[in-house]
Design a protein around this motif. Structure first.
Motif, short mmCIF file in Angstrom:
data_model
loop_
_atom_site.label_atom_id
_atom_site.label_comp_id
_atom_site.label_asym_id
_atom_site.label_seq_id
_atom_site.Cartn_x
_atom_site.Cartn_y
_atom_site.Cartn_z
N ALA A 76 0.73 -1.12 -0.10
CA ALA A 76 0.11 -0.14 -0.08
C ALA A 76 0.87 1.19 0.01
O ALA A 76 0.41 2.15 -0.87
CB ALA A 76 -1.06 -0.15 1.18
N ALA A 77 1.97 1.09 0.72
CA ALA A 77 2.88 2.47 0.85
C ALA A 77 3.69 2.60 -0.53
O ALA A 77 3.98 3.49 -0.96
CB ALA A 77 3.95 2.05 2.05
N ALA A 78 4.06 1.48 -0.96
CA ALA A 78 4.88 1.49 -2.43
C ALA A 78 4.09 1.83 -3.33
O ALA A 78 4.79 2.25 -4.63
CB ALA A 78 5.69 0.12 -2.42
N LEU A 79 2.92 1.58 -3.59
CA LEU A 79 1.93 1.58 -4.73
C LEU A 79 0.68 2.76 -4.00
O LEU A 79 -0.32 2.39 -4.10
CB LEU A 79 1.30 0.51 -5.28
N PRO A 80 1.02 4.07 -3.81
CA PRO A 80 0.08 4.89 -3.34
C PRO A 80 -1.16 5.20 -4.36
O PRO A 80 -0.60 5.30 -5.62
CB PRO A 80 0.76 6.26 -3.02
N GLY A 81 -2.33 5.15 -4.14
CA GLY A 81 -3.30 5.41 -5.27
C GLY A 81 -3.65 4.07 -5.94
O GLY A 81 -4.79 4.33 -6.67
N VAL A 82 -3.14 3.06 -5.68
CA VAL A 82 -3.49 1.87 -6.38
C VAL A 82 -4.19 0.99 -5.52
O VAL A 82 -4.19 0.69 -4.40
CB VAL A 82 -2.10 0.94 -6.62
N THR A 83 -5.58 0.68 -5.96
CA THR A 83 -6.50 -0.14 -5.22
C THR A 83 -5.96 -1.48 -4.97
O THR A 83 -5.81 -2.25 -6.09
CB THR A 83 -7.97 -0.08 -5.82
N GLN A 84 -6.19 -1.93 -3.75
CA GLN A 84 -5.93 -3.62 -3.42
C GLN A 84 -7.33 -4.34 -3.50
O GLN A 84 -8.17 -3.78 -3.09
CB GLN A 84 -5.39 -3.58 -2.21
N ALA A 85 -7.21 -5.57 -4.14
CA ALA A 85 -8.20 -6.61 -4.08
C ALA A 85 -7.80 -7.72 -3.62
O ALA A 85 -6.46 -8.03 -3.47
CB ALA A 85 -9.04 -6.56 -5.46
N LEU A 86 -8.75 -8.67 -3.36
CA LEU A 86 -8.19 -10.13 -3.10
C LEU A 86 -8.07 -10.79 -4.42
O LEU A 86 -8.81 -11.00 -5.00
CB LEU A 86 -9.28 -10.86 -2.23
N ALA A 87 -6.80 -11.66 -4.42
CA ALA A 87 -6.59 -12.37 -5.80
C ALA A 87 -7.50 -13.60 -5.73
O ALA A 87 -7.63 -14.30 -6.70
CB ALA A 87 -5.22 -12.90 -5.61
N ASN A 88 -8.22 -13.91 -4.56
CA ASN A 88 -9.08 -14.99 -4.33
C ASN A 88 -10.11 -14.69 -5.41
O ASN A 88 -10.88 -15.88 -5.98
CB ASN A 88 -9.67 -15.26 -3.01
N GLU A 89 -10.51 -13.71 -5.82
CA GLU A 89 -11.44 -13.17 -6.62
C GLU A 89 -11.21 -13.90 -8.27
O GLU A 89 -12.22 -14.32 -8.88
CB GLU A 89 -11.78 -11.74 -6.90
N VAL A 90 -9.68 -14.08 -8.45
CA VAL A 90 -9.39 -14.73 -9.51
C VAL A 90 -9.14 -16.29 -9.52
O VAL A 90 -9.63 -17.15 -10.14
CB VAL A 90 -7.98 -14.00 -10.05
N LEU A 91 -8.32 -16.70 -8.36
CA LEU A 91 -7.66 -17.85 -8.46
C LEU A 91 -8.77 -19.06 -7.59
O LEU A 91 -8.61 -20.09 -8.21
CB LEU A 91 -6.61 -17.71 -7.14
N THR A 92 -9.76 -18.59 -7.17
CA THR A 92 -10.89 -19.42 -6.74
C THR A 92 -11.47 -20.11 -8.01
O THR A 92 -11.53 -21.30 -7.91
CB THR A 92 -11.92 -18.87 -5.89
N GLU A 93 -11.52 -19.35 -8.83
CA GLU A 93 -12.32 -19.67 -10.27
C GLU A 93 -11.24 -20.65 -10.95
O GLU A 93 -11.69 -21.70 -11.39
CB GLU A 93 -12.30 -18.82 -11.14
N LEU A 94 -9.98 -20.76 -10.67
CA LEU A 94 -9.28 -21.66 -11.20
C LEU A 94 -9.02 -22.81 -10.47
O LEU A 94 -9.09 -24.07 -10.79
CB LEU A 94 -7.68 -21.05 -11.49
N ARG A 95 -8.59 -22.70 -9.02
CA ARG A 95 -8.42 -23.76 -8.08
C ARG A 95 -9.42 -24.58 -7.92
O ARG A 95 -9.15 -25.78 -7.69
CB ARG A 95 -7.82 -23.16 -6.85
N MET A 96 -10.68 -24.16 -7.90
CA MET A 96 -11.83 -25.20 -7.58
C MET A 96 -12.08 -26.08 -8.85
O MET A 96 -12.92 -26.89 -8.49
CB MET A 96 -13.04 -24.39 -6.92
N ARG A 97 -11.67 -25.98 -9.99
CA ARG A 97 -11.97 -26.84 -10.86
C ARG A 97 -10.48 -27.54 -11.10
O ARG A 97 -9.79 -26.85 -11.91
CB ARG A 97 -12.41 -25.79 -12.16
N LYS A 98 -10.61 -28.76 -10.73
CA LYS A 98 -9.30 -29.42 -10.65
C LYS A 98 -9.06 -29.99 -12.31
O LYS A 98 -9.83 -30.62 -13.05
CB LYS A 98 -9.35 -30.70 -9.82
N SER A 99 -7.86 -30.18 -12.39
CA SER A 99 -7.27 -30.90 -13.77
C SER A 99 -7.30 -32.19 -13.42
O SER A 99 -7.27 -32.78 -12.35
CB SER A 99 -6.10 -29.93 -14.41
#
Length: 375
Positions: A126-149
């Motif tokens: 947050a300090a190194a990237l002022p003005g950049v919004t933080q979100a949870l990567a889970n929003e992305v990775l859950t979609e991948l990880r819960m569908r097993k290859s």
């Protein structure tokens, strides 16, 4: 890299993560040591106070793994460079958060941070990237990880077979007069002997402790005529988890217990048979819960029916009321209804299932009937 993942498979994960992040309006993913990092690049990095971070921009650059200089050897040994991931090191006197910020493409406005990132690192970014919004990567990775290859499904089968072998040996150790802790120690050793590299948990709940779902072990002495819930799991070398519960009884059990155990068994079977593509996660919970409630034990079923499993023993999807997610082939989760009478006794039956094209595959195949031991 994991034993079940090829370089091509991991490269595909990175590309799918990049695409999914872009669709979610995230400009870059920042992933620190976690199962998310291992999932994406096969690196089982140590979580340290020094920053290790995979920076995966959606566009404008390739993936970069930022590591302390003293961890470079471990990073190289993991094989990440075969995935076209550049390794960049930082010195003890450098600011690693500023380094990551410098390596990101210009114009980054929203970043996704892995869900298990330490708070000090979240604040560092947050300090190194002022003005950049933080979100949870889970929003992305859950979609991948819960569908097993297919690789992952095979790894879960191997993990399931390994923990089944441990349950097959439990009668050798579960004896009247022994303590839960003594039995748990034998089980923990067997979890490693039978194909895991890590013991995740050993629950041995006897008598009234069997009514406490997350009881682990104590110095309580196991007695004749009482049930014992044994819920155990570990992690294999491939990085995938096992989790299975069986309930045992030391000699003759109380008649009331035998009655509700059969209800529980039928509920667990009903939920397993309900699993197929297209049904909702909550409907699997309802399939188990309705059997138990109809028999008058609804108030004694005090937790969700299941949780997803993969590189973590608890992950998405969760099998609980309110989760309307439609099941898809490759999703994997536990089916573990329980009935508990606080201060008296309880029971639980748990198998891991993988959704197939036409139904659900149990990867735990031990008998679900009540196992009566002479003690």
């Amino acid at each position: 890299m994991t034993a079940t993942s090829t370089t091509v498979d991991l490269k595909n994960r990175l590309e799918r993560a990049r695409q999914t992040a872009g669709a979610a309006g995230i400009d870059a993913l920042l992933i620190t040591p976690s199962q998310d990092l291992r999932y994406l690049v096969g690196y089982d990095a140590k979580a340290l106070e020094r920053l290790t971070c995979l920076a995966l921009p959606v566009s404008g650059g390739g993936p970069v793994l930022v590591v302390p200089r003293l961890e470079r050897g471990a990073a190289e040994a993991s094989g990440v460079e075969q995935l076209d991931v550049e390794i960049v090191t930082w010195e003890e006197t450098e600011d690693p958060y500023a380094l990551v910020a410098k390596l990101l493409p210009s114009g980054v406005r929203r970043i996704g941070l892995d869900n298990h990132m330490w708070a000090e690192k979240v604040l560092g970014f947050a300090a190194a990237l002022p003005g950049v919004t933080q979100a949870l990567a889970n929003e992305v990775l859950t979609e991948l990880r819960m569908r097993k290859s297919p690789f992952e499904v095979a790894a879960l089968r191997e993990a399931g077979a390994a923990i089944d072998r441990v349950h097959a040996r439990v009668p050798d150790w579960l004896k009247v007069g022994r303590t839960e802790r003594e039995v748990g120690a034998d089980i923990a050793a067997a979890i490693l002997e039978e194909g895991h590299v890590q013991v995740d948990f050993t629950i041995v709940g006897s008598g009234p402790n069997s009514a406490s779902p997350h009881h682990e072990v104590s110095d309580r002495v196991i007695q004749r005529g009482e049930p014992v819930v044994v819920d155990i799991g570990g992690t294999t070398a491939a990085g995938y988890c096992s989790d299975s519960t069986r309930t045992y009884v030391m000699g003759s059990a109380p008649a009331a217990f035998v009655e509700y155990y059969e209800v529980l068994r039928q509920a667990q079977i009903a939920a397993c048979e309900h699993v197929r593509p297209g049904v909702s996660a909550e409907s699997v919970d309802a399939a188990a819960r309705s059997v138990i409630a109809s028999a008058g034990f609804g108030d004694q079923f005090i937790h969700r029916t299941g949780h997803g499993i993969g590189m973590e023993s608890h992950e998405d999807p969760y099998i609980v009321a309110g989760n309307t997610l439609p099941l898809e082939p490759g999703m994997a989760f536990s089916v573990e209804p329980g009935i508990y009478f606080a201060g008296e006794h309880g029971a639980r039956i748990e198998d891991i299932l993988v959704v197939t094209e036409s139904g659900g595959e149990r990867v735990n195949l031990r008998p679900r009937e009540l196992t009566v031991l002479d003690g």
